[in-house]
Design an enzyme around this catalytic site. Structure first.
Site, mmCIF file in Angstrom:
data_model
loop_
_atom_site.group_PDB
_atom_site.id
_atom_site.type_symbol
_atom_site.label_atom_id
_atom_site.label_comp_id
_atom_site.label_asym_id
_atom_site.label_seq_id
_atom_site.Cartn_x
_atom_site.Cartn_y
_atom_site.Cartn_z
ATOM 1 N N SER A 277 1.116 -1.270 -0.043
ATOM 2 C CA SER A 277 0.062 0.003 0.080
ATOM 3 C C SER A 277 0.760 1.426 0.106
ATOM 4 C CB SER A 277 -1.068 0.061 1.196
ATOM 5 O OG SER A 277 -1.521 1.287 1.449
ATOM 6 N N LYS A 283 0.010 -3.714 4.622
ATOM 7 C CA LYS A 283 -0.986 -4.018 3.787
ATOM 8 C C LYS A 283 -0.169 -5.208 3.117
ATOM 9 C CE LYS A 283 -4.773 -3.632 2.910
ATOM 10 N NZ LYS A 283 -5.199 -2.437 2.009
ATOM 11 N N ASN A 285 -1.909 -6.823 -0.094
ATOM 12 C CA ASN A 285 -3.063 -6.855 -0.963
ATOM 13 C C ASN A 285 -3.168 -8.010 -2.123
ATOM 14 O OD1 ASN A 285 -4.402 -4.662 0.278
ATOM 15 N ND2 ASN A 285 -2.961 -3.218 -0.846
ATOM 16 N N ARG A 316 -23.807 -8.283 -46.211
ATOM 17 C CA ARG A 316 -22.605 -7.697 -45.302
ATOM 18 C C ARG A 316 -23.099 -6.553 -44.608
ATOM 19 N NH1 ARG A 316 -18.385 -6.460 -49.152
ATOM 20 N NH2 ARG A 316 -17.157 -5.811 -47.341
#
Length: 451
Positions: A277, A283, A285, A316
């Site tokens: 972080s 942290k 993550n 087309r």
């Protein structure tokens, strides 16, 4: 996609296949194959096809990409200005040969065929990634087949399972993805050649022969008839990729939830600079999961465009075909990125067995309530057993006591079970049902497929 984000969402080899340079290379390949096929059935002179092939080998370096990009905006598709440039390159060396470039074809023939060639090469890479994810999941299913953990339903603790069972379920889904991919190849990797309205009228009575030779040159399936307006092949390719992304998203959702601080049962592999972080040093993550889940969010929106593009007008289409040009490459690139990140995590996942045991114990035996009820049901009836155990659970919660202690003081329970029997009922490993047989079945299916 910005290059700043490419390493987060894409995989470089598949991204290269869908680069501008690669697309032009595939279009040159299609034009060369067309000339060679037509020469085989004497629609154009063999000498012209030989020269077109020789010039095609170095033509990519001579394409003015900047001018092509500007002209594409005016022409409505890349093939029109591309054919002009390619023809001019051939003309510089042989004017006679240049007359036969793009003979009898239409823009969509070259773009569709080039796209199919891109898809074929990208699918080969994705298949390798998918096979790797499958193999790793099988290994982890065997490795963790006895690692008991809590199973969760509606995000709540439910009954015991094993981590190996989770991996076996992942493996079974990945095996189905491999089967889907294999099953569609002959059907979808098909050449496109129909001319202006799909009739190949400009080739007179040689249209079918040219289509067969054209497909053979490119090692693609020859279509029964042109498919300019019928886009089910492209939709099927994209759909299979979307299923793969969805299956990977399910795995990523699992491990990201298991990484939550309060659960902490598994973790993505560690690496310097990974998962930190910018403000919170503690942290860790789930960055791979974030990338995968972002793709799993994005691909269904792209699929909406692909599905809508099936409804095309006449021979087309106007606009619907064009929508594929952005969506198909993006789905491929996201799928490859998802598989790359999934393989990293499946291989290097870190397992916290202590946390798994802690979470098994945290309800003080409530997760074994069904086990007690089912052991008691044959003796006093299922409904009576349910009512009795439910009362015991409510008492255990109110008194903040272990469920087994409450039950051990109930006459209805002690009349049926000894202390040892009750202890055995409360062992999570004793209430795993047929999980081991399911794991065996997944492993045996893999052995059978490899023979």
């Amino acid at each position: 996609m910005s290059q700043l984000y490419a390493s987060l969402f894409y995989q470089p080899d598949v991204t290269a296949i869908f680069s501008d340079q690669a697309l032009l290379s595939y279009m040159i390949q299609a034009e060369v194959a067309l000339a060679k096929a037509q020469a085989q059935v004497s629609v154009i002179p063999a000498s012209a096809a030989t020269l077109i092939e020789q010039i095609g080998q170095s033509a990519l370096a001579k394409i003015d990409v900047d001018a092509l990009a500007i002209a594409t905006g005016l022409a409505g598709n890349i093939a029109i200005p591309f054919v002009k440039q390619f023809t001019a390159i051939v003309k510089q060396q042989d004017e006679d040969a240049s007359r036969y470039v793009h003979w009898g074809a239409t823009s969509q023939d070259i773009i569709d065929t080039a796209t199919i060639l891109q898809c074929r090469d990208a699918l080969a890479l994705i298949e390798k990634q998918l096979q790797s994810a499958y193999d790793i999941s099988l290994q982890q299913a065997e490795r963790y087949r006895d690692q008991v953990m809590i199973g969760r339903t509606w995000l709540q603790q439910a009954l015991p399972i094993t981590l190996g069972h989770k991996f076996a379920r992942y493996a079974a889904a990945l095996q189905r993805d491999l089967e889907r991919l294999q099953a569609m190849k002959d059907r979808v990797l098909t050449a496109q050649l129909g001319g202006a309205v799909g009739s190949l009228a400009s080739l007179k009575d040689q249209g079918s022969a040219v289509v067969e030779a054209f497909a053979a040159e490119l090692k693609l399936t020859a279509p029964e008839c042109t498919w300019h307006g019928e886009r089910d092949r492209m939709v099927e390719i994209a759909s299979v990729l979307a299923i793969i992304v969805g299956n990977a998203g399910k795995m990523a959702k699992d491990w990201s939830l298991l990484m939550q601080t309060e659960i902490a049962e598994v973790f993505e592999p560690t690496a310097k600079g990974r998962g930190g972080s910018s403000t919170m040093p503690h942290k860790r993550n789930p960055v791979a999961a974030a990338s995968i889940l972002a793709a799993a969010n994005r691909v269904p929106a792209l699929m909406s465009s692909i599905y809508q593009s099936m409804v095309q007008d006449h021979e087309r289409a106007l606009g619907a075909w064009h929508a594929e040009w952005l969506a198909i490459p993006e789905i491929f690139q996201l799928c490859a990125g998802v598989l790359e990140r999934s393989n990293e995590v499946l291989q290097g996942i870190e397992v916290n067995a202590d946390a798994m045991q802690r979470n098994l114990d945290c309800t003080h035996g409530l997760i074994m309530a069904e086990a007690v009820m089912m052991a008691l049901a044959p003796k006093i009836g299922r409904l009576n057993a349910h009512h009795l155990v439910e009362q015991a659970c409510q008492q255990a919660v109110a008194q903040q006591r272990h469920l087994k202690d409450i039950l051990a003081q109930m006459d209805e329970i002690t009349a049926q079970f000894s202390v040892q029997q009750l202890d055995e009922i409360f062992q999570p490993a004793s209430y795993l049902g047929n999980i081991q047989q399911q794991i065996d079945a997944v492993l045996q299916a893999a052995q059978g497929a490899s023979k």
